[in-house]
Design an enzyme around this catalytic site. Structure first.
Site, short mmCIF file in Angstrom:
data_model
loop_
_atom_site.label_atom_id
_atom_site.label_comp_id
_atom_site.label_asym_id
_atom_site.label_seq_id
_atom_site.Cartn_x
_atom_site.Cartn_y
_atom_site.Cartn_z
N ILE A 99 7.20 16.70 13.66
CA ILE A 99 7.04 15.38 14.30
C ILE A 99 8.13 15.33 15.37
CG2 ILE A 99 8.45 14.28 12.50
CD1 ILE A 99 6.89 11.69 13.00
N SER A 100 7.73 15.04 16.60
CA SER A 100 8.64 15.12 17.74
C SER A 100 9.73 14.07 17.69
CB SER A 100 7.86 14.95 19.06
OG SER A 100 7.01 16.05 19.28
#
Length: 213
Positions: free
Chosen positions: A63-64
């Protein structure tokens, strides 16, 4: 699936930090302040969910950073009701941000286990995309093209021609291009054949893999 006042306070602080880093779009900042990012992470990372960090999720994906999500979304210039193609559903957090902004989200994920998990999860928390599918992101989703906007959330060695073809004239595509690191790239489609290209510095993403399904 609990979202406490403590979580909400941390989200507000995170949005303020992103504003201090240069994110100006108030609607994007409001989305960051509203969406419970901790629910998209493994429970072992919950205490760190509102730091500006990337975290691992299943199937070798991540997840960025919230800043990266906000930066890409700001470059898209999302308008309510627009059809947006997201390549790389991942945890579903980016799709949730686009949904919160009023976009009609069409998203594709190449990891089957992750696709099934995220499709169920997004529906459960009320951020279900217009369409979510399992497939090769390089090919996009031709059935629902053209799109007002396209966002790619994995590093691509080049800009796929199929994605360029699925972008409306006047539309914007945000895609990290290169090996490691990637250059955040904005394409604006000027007419049937002409694209205007802009670069926005280095970022790091997991690779966008081709023909893996």
């Amino acid at each position: 699936m609990e979202d406490t006042f403590k979580h909400q306070g941390k989200r507000k602080l995170l949005a303020e930090k992103l504003a201090a880093k240069g994110i100006k779009d108030k609607a994007v900042l409001e989305a960051i302040a509203s969406i419970p990012r901790h629910l998209f992470l493994d429970s072992s990372f919950e205490d760190h969910a509102y730091q500006d960090k990337a975290f691992p999720i299943s199937s070798g994906q991540t997840i960025s950073h919230p800043y990266t999500v906000a930066f890409q979304t700001e470059l898209l210039e999302v308008q309510k009701g627009e059809k947006i193609l997201e390549v790389g559903t991942g945890s579903g957090y980016q799709a949730a941000v686009l949904h919160h902004l009023g976009a009609k989200v069409y998203t594709i994920e190449r990891q089957h286990k992750l696709y099934k998990k995220t499709a169920t999860f997004l529906k459960k928390i009320g951020y279900s995309p217009k369409y979510i599918t399992f497939g090769d992101g390089y090919k996009g989703i031709k059935t629902y093209a053209p799109y007002h906007k396209i966002i790619v959330t994995a590093g691509a060695p080049y800009i796929p021609k199929d994605l360029m073809a699925q972008l409306k004239v006047g539309g914007r595509m945000v895609i990290p291009v290169g090996e490691d690191p990637q250059i955040m790239t904005l394409l604006i489609r000027k007419d049937a054949k002409k694209f205007e290209k802009h670069s926005f510095g280095e970022f790091r993403f997991v690779p966008l893999l081709e023909n893996k399904n």
